[in-house]
Design an enzyme around this catalytic site. Structure first.
Site, short mmCIF file in Angstrom:
data_model
loop_
_atom_site.label_atom_id
_atom_site.label_comp_id
_atom_site.label_asym_id
_atom_site.label_seq_id
_atom_site.Cartn_x
_atom_site.Cartn_y
_atom_site.Cartn_z
N HIS A 1 0.89 -1.16 0.00
CA HIS A 1 0.00 0.00 0.00
C HIS A 1 0.93 1.21 0.00
O HIS A 1 1.35 1.70 1.05
CB HIS A 1 -0.90 0.02 1.23
CG HIS A 1 -1.70 -1.23 1.45
ND1 HIS A 1 -2.62 -1.67 0.53
CD2 HIS A 1 -1.72 -2.11 2.46
CE1 HIS A 1 -3.18 -2.80 0.99
NE2 HIS A 1 -2.63 -3.09 2.15
N GLN B 1 1.03 4.39 2.32
CA GLN B 1 1.31 4.24 3.75
C GLN B 1 2.79 4.46 4.08
O GLN B 1 3.15 4.58 5.27
CB GLN B 1 0.82 2.88 4.23
CG GLN B 1 -0.69 2.76 4.20
CD GLN B 1 -1.21 1.40 4.64
OE1 GLN B 1 -0.50 0.61 5.22
NE2 GLN B 1 -2.48 1.12 4.32
N TYR C 1 -6.28 0.89 -3.23
CA TYR C 1 -7.69 1.10 -2.92
C TYR C 1 -8.12 2.55 -2.73
O TYR C 1 -9.30 2.81 -2.51
CB TYR C 1 -8.14 0.26 -1.72
CG TYR C 1 -7.35 0.40 -0.44
CD1 TYR C 1 -7.58 1.46 0.44
CD2 TYR C 1 -6.40 -0.54 -0.07
CE1 TYR C 1 -6.89 1.57 1.62
CE2 TYR C 1 -5.70 -0.45 1.12
CZ TYR C 1 -5.95 0.61 1.96
OH TYR C 1 -5.26 0.71 3.14
N ARG D 1 -14.55 -9.33 4.68
CA ARG D 1 -15.42 -8.41 5.40
C ARG D 1 -15.78 -7.20 4.54
O ARG D 1 -16.80 -6.54 4.80
CB ARG D 1 -14.76 -7.96 6.70
CG ARG D 1 -13.52 -7.12 6.54
CD ARG D 1 -12.93 -6.67 7.89
NE ARG D 1 -11.82 -5.77 7.72
CZ ARG D 1 -10.56 -6.14 7.56
NH1 ARG D 1 -10.25 -7.44 7.58
NH2 ARG D 1 -9.60 -5.24 7.40
N GLU E 1 -6.07 -11.92 8.84
CA GLU E 1 -4.94 -11.16 9.37
C GLU E 1 -5.02 -11.02 10.88
O GLU E 1 -4.01 -11.12 11.57
CB GLU E 1 -4.90 -9.77 8.72
CG GLU E 1 -3.77 -8.89 9.24
CD GLU E 1 -3.72 -7.53 8.56
OE1 GLU E 1 -2.80 -6.76 8.90
OE2 GLU E 1 -4.58 -7.24 7.71
N HIS F 1 -1.38 -12.34 4.22
CA HIS F 1 -1.31 -12.54 5.67
C HIS F 1 -1.66 -13.98 6.04
O HIS F 1 -0.80 -14.73 6.46
CB HIS F 1 -2.15 -11.54 6.45
CG HIS F 1 -1.82 -10.12 6.17
ND1 HIS F 1 -0.55 -9.61 6.32
CD2 HIS F 1 -2.59 -9.09 5.71
CE1 HIS F 1 -0.55 -8.33 5.98
NE2 HIS F 1 -1.76 -7.98 5.61
N ASP G 1 4.01 -4.27 2.62
CA ASP G 1 2.69 -3.86 3.09
C ASP G 1 2.64 -2.39 3.48
O ASP G 1 2.55 -1.52 2.64
CB ASP G 1 2.29 -4.78 4.25
CG ASP G 1 0.80 -4.67 4.61
OD1 ASP G 1 0.12 -3.80 4.05
OD2 ASP G 1 0.33 -5.46 5.44
#
Length: 472
Positions: A69, A72, A140, A227, A253, A287, A338
């Site tokens: 990502h 981040q 995303y 989810r 995860e 994960h 990540d």
């Protein structure tokens, strides 16, 4: 200027190179103007012709970073302050993945496309300098700051692709399906407004990126998690995505995620996915930290890749993947950085092994009957799993693969006089100095003497982006 624009035919004479069959001596590697290896010839006699080629002592295939990502990167080091003691006394939960996520949401809510590109370029240059030559970007942030769609649905993904071109790193873009805030199709919360998508939206992004596909860029897709996407949506996206394209998903995860899945479906996340979907080798299960023994066996038997991110999983308090059982079952894995608290494959692989040692209170866990050297197994298996998860021709110094390779600093004290078989162990388990000297990605030299060819320009843009974010 794009580092990838510097790709040209070339050759390298490696005194020692790690090939799929192991270390070989006097290897002449040649690649074409498209960035593909055309010849890998061990035991080549040293002649006037080979003397004209660039020389290297130790050469390894470049590593694949299968989970990123990029935005981040700008958060790294800024979330390491505990919540207030008064909050805990009032019954609020301790710091966890879920409290970290709230901070990440606030950051994601205001970042601009130009800042996304600048941060990604900084990250990719750092990853190249440490030995990653390819990234899989789990992307995303796909809407404007108010949650409205951009005029071009792939606008922010195109910014990620531009950062990859600027740095020369190979890229697998994975537009993300993100429709719900929790199991049972709970509606998204306001902080997730920029992530909102459905299968139709993701497929429009995939289609819009079609013209960018090529030897250095592939496009797949990623249901964010079970989810955040219903099983019907996961199935729709998987069936509509062009055949052979990679599919990545976050799964199991956190223990809370497992508990919620059990409550909503009566099944653990991996079992639920496998019961409902034909999971195969194009899947990467990111994960997969909390697994039952039967789930370990199901992943291994499917041919899917477990995408492991040990530094992020440690930083977020996720837990430890059951690596020993997974290897014994014949499972495939790769590594990713990540959230980018680290940019080094050495650190990911080292902590993958060290976590297992702490868990089992033994040494030398990542071995098999056929490979007893921990570092060699970790590097080669991560190469294979990462290449598979990328959907690109990577992970091996052999004709037809991309010309992605690392030249190590043979003059460093950690490598002085090392026999070839000792090199992986010294690379992974002998301190924190970066032993990567030069990096070739897609046939272009993008790192020389430890510096990225556009390092100053990229760092300048990154600093400007951070200043603007701080002022926002």
């Amino acid at each position: 200027m794009s580092a990838a624009a510097d790709a040209r035919a070339g050759a390298l004479f490696a005194h020692h190179a790690l090939l799929p069959q192991g270390w070989r001596r006097d290897v002449l590697l040649e690649w074409n103007v498209h960035g593909d290896l055309t010849s890998v010839a061990p035991d080549t006699a040293r002649t006037a012709q080979t003397a004209q080629a660039a020389q290297a002592e130790y050469v390894l295939p470049g590593m694949v970073n299968l989970h990123s990502h990029a935005f981040q990167r700008a958060l790294a080091g800024l979330t390491e302050r505990a919540g207030s003691a008064s909050g805990k006394a009032a019954g609020k939960s301790a710091d966890s993945f879920w409290t970290w996520r709230e901070l990440m949401y606030r950051f994601a809510g205001r970042i601009t496309p130009a800042q996304i590109e600048a941060i990604a370029a900084q990250l990719y240059a750092e990853c190249l300098r440490h030995g990653y030559t390819a990234m899989c970007e789990f992307h995303y942030i796909q809407r404007d700051v108010d949650g409205a769609p951009y005029a071009r649905p792939a606008h922010t993904a195109e910014r990620i692709a531009a950062a990859a071109r600027q740095t020369g790193i190979g890229l697998t873009l994975l537009p993300v399906l993100y429709a719900h805030s929790g199991f049972n199709e709970q509606p998204l919360i306001e902080a997730q407004r920029r992530f909102r998508s459905d299968p139709e939206f993701v497929l429009r992004v995939v289609e819009a990126l079609e013209g960018l596909r090529g030897p250095q860029l592939e496009v797949g897709a990623a249901p964010h998690s079970l989810r955040a996407a219903s099983m019907a949506q996961v199935r729709e996206l998987a069936q509509a995505l062009p055949a052979g394209r990679p599919l990545h998903i976050h799964i199991a995860e956190q223990q809370l995620e497992v508990d919620q899945c059990l409550q909503a479906t009566g099944r653990r996340p991996v079992d639920y996915l496998f019961d409902e979907m034909p999971v195969d080798a194009r899947w990467c299960l990111v994960h997969a930290t909390h697994l039952s023994a039967s789930e370990v066996a199901r992943i291994a038997a499917s041919g899917a890749v477990a995408g492991l991110c040990p530094t992020t999983e440690a930083n977020l308090g996720d837990g430890l993947f059951p690596l020993e059982a997974f290897l014994q079952a014949g499972g495939r894995f790769g590594i990713g950085s990540d959230s980018h608290v680290s940019h080094s494959p050495v650190e990911e692989l080292r902590w993958l092994e060290y976590g297992q040692r702490l868990l089992h209170r033994r040494r030398n866990i990542a071995v098999t009957d056929r490979q007893r050297d921990v570092a060699t197994l970790l590097w080669q298996r991560a190469l294979q799993g990462g290449a598979q998860a990328s959907g690109r021709r990577l992970g091996a110094l052999q004709p037809g693969s991309r010309a992605d390779l690392l030249v190590l600093d043979a003059g460093h004290p950690n490598l002085d006089g090392a026999a070839p078989g000792e090199v992986p162990g010294r690379l992974l388990f002998c301190g924190n100095d970066n032993l990567v000297r030069d990096v070739l990605a897609g046939g272009a030299w993008v790192v020389r003497d430890g510096r990225h060819v556009a390092q100053e320009e990229i760092a300048r843009d990154y600093k400007m982006a951070l200043r603007a974010l701080r002022a926002a």
